[in-house]
Design a protein around this motif. Structure first.
Motif: not given
Length: 150
Positions: A28, A25, A54
């Motif tokens: 990301r 994440w 996710s």
């Protein structure tokens, strides 16, 4: 000296996977907010894939076997996105941040694949009772303040 692999329960595997996804994440987020993305929109594939994976896993954190089954369904797409990111990132920028992001995504995929390799898809009735009952000490929720999924 040969190192022996730790055997994880499904609940521990989910907890470990959640930590790994926290790293994915952050990659990301870095890529999504990078100015380079404006000139290299193909970098958004890793952003979308981490988000999609996710979100697919999020409602299943309290159901380890369902979580692992969903992860098994999503891992090929995540791996393909990481491979593409490894090819695209150096073209977008040779900055250390992008180099580290590639290493991080490759590491996330490798760790998730290792976790899945520990769980060949047995039925829940074939699993020992301690694999089906959540341990009290493992917290795998995203946030204590989040309302339960319906």
């Amino acid at each position: 000296m040969k190192e022996t692999a730790q055997v994880l329960t499904p609940f521990e595997a989910v907890a470990r996977s959640q930590v790994i996804f926290a790293h994915a994440w952050m990659v990301r987020t870095f890529v999504k907010h990078s100015e380079v993305v404006e000139d290299f929109p193909e970098l958004m594939q890793i952003v979308r894939t981490v988000f999609d994976t996710s979100r697919a896993l999020e409602p299943k954190v309290d159901e380890p076997l369902a979580y692992l089954a969903m992860l098994r369904k999503k891992i090929a797409k995540l791996k393909a996105a990481a491979v593409q990111f490894r090819q695209d990132a150096p073209q977008a920028s040779d900055h250390t941040n992008f180099q580290q992001a590639v290493i991080s995504m490759d590491g996330c995929v490798a760790e998730l694949e290792a976790i899945l390799a520990s769980f060949p898809t047995p039925s829940i009735s074939a699993m020992p009772a301690n694999f089906r009952t959540p341990p009290n000490s493992v917290n795998i929720s995203h946030s204590e303040a989040s309302p339960p999924a319906e």
